[in-house]
Write a protein that holds these residues in place. Structure first.
Motif, PDB file in Angstrom:
ATOM      1  N   CYS A  12     -15.803   3.873  12.024  1.00 14.82           N
ATOM      2  CA  CYS A  12     -16.577   4.571  11.014  1.00 14.82           C
ATOM      3  C   CYS A  12     -15.886   5.308   9.967  1.00 14.82           C
ATOM      4  O   CYS A  12     -15.356   6.245  10.395  1.00 14.82           O
ATOM      5  CB  CYS A  12     -17.551   5.435  11.812  1.00 14.82           C
ATOM      6  SG  CYS A  12     -18.662   5.973  10.991  1.00 14.82           S
ATOM      7  N   TYR A  15     -16.948   9.450  10.194  1.00 17.70           N
ATOM      8  CA  TYR A  15     -17.069   9.580  11.695  1.00 17.70           C
ATOM      9  C   TYR A  15     -17.816  11.048  12.069  1.00 17.70           C
ATOM     10  O   TYR A  15     -18.200  11.158  13.023  1.00 17.70           O
ATOM     11  CB  TYR A  15     -15.854   9.408  12.335  1.00 17.70           C
ATOM     12  CG  TYR A  15     -14.760  10.400  11.626  1.00 17.70           C
ATOM     13  CD1 TYR A  15     -14.372  11.467  12.163  1.00 17.70           C
ATOM     14  CD2 TYR A  15     -13.737   9.631  10.765  1.00 17.70           C
ATOM     15  CE1 TYR A  15     -13.427  12.313  11.863  1.00 17.70           C
ATOM     16  CE2 TYR A  15     -12.963  10.773  10.192  1.00 17.70           C
ATOM     17  CZ  TYR A  15     -12.621  11.833  10.633  1.00 17.70           C
ATOM     18  OH  TYR A  15     -11.604  12.635  10.154  1.00 17.70           O
ATOM     19  N   ARG A  57     -18.540   0.475  11.584  1.00 16.76           N
ATOM     20  CA  ARG A  57     -20.047   0.659  11.604  1.00 16.76           C
ATOM     21  C   ARG A  57     -20.373   1.978  10.922  1.00 16.76           C
ATOM     22  O   ARG A  57     -19.813   3.010  10.811  1.00 16.76           O
ATOM     23  CB  ARG A  57     -20.376   0.730  13.060  1.00 16.76           C
ATOM     24  CG  ARG A  57     -19.755  -0.533  13.807  1.00 16.76           C
ATOM     25  CD  ARG A  57     -20.089  -1.725  13.245  1.00 16.76           C
ATOM     26  NE  ARG A  57     -21.352  -2.094  12.987  1.00 16.76           N
ATOM     27  CZ  ARG A  57     -21.677  -2.934  12.211  1.00 16.76           C
ATOM     28  NH1 ARG A  57     -21.040  -3.568  11.467  1.00 16.76           N
ATOM     29  NH2 ARG A  57     -23.033  -3.258  12.098  1.00 16.76           N
TER      30      ARG A  57
END
Length: 91
Positions: A12, A15, A57
């Motif tokens: 990510c 994050y 993601r």
């Protein structure tokens, strides 16, 4: 404690917005990154990788869990046969 922040970037890019990030950063306990789809849709890591849902993601799909909780989640998803094999291998 998050052991390797640079490692998180492949999961990510943003994050710092992952749930429990601040707690994981400050805690002396080890924290692991967990994909919510592994539980909500009962998908394995391998399934998520094949479907291109494992890396890069959005932060909403991920959560930091302390290592013990993360391990328990994965053990709950293991079959009895798998748990037996692990148990035997540890003896």
């Amino acid at each position: 404690m998050i052991t390797n922040i640079y490692y998180l970037k492949k999961y990510c890019k943003d994050y710092t917005k992952i749930e429990n990030y601040e707690e994981a950063l400050k805690s002396p306990l080890r924290y692991d990154l967990h994909h919510r789809l592994e539980i909500s849709e009962n998908k394995s890591r391998k399934d998520l990788i094949v479907e291109n849902l494992y890396y890069d993601r959005p932060p909403e799909e991920l959560v930091f869990l302390d290592h013990g909780e993360h391990s328990r989640l994965h053990n709950l998803n293991s079959s009895e046969e798998t748990r037996q094999k692990i148990s035997e291998a540890r003896k």
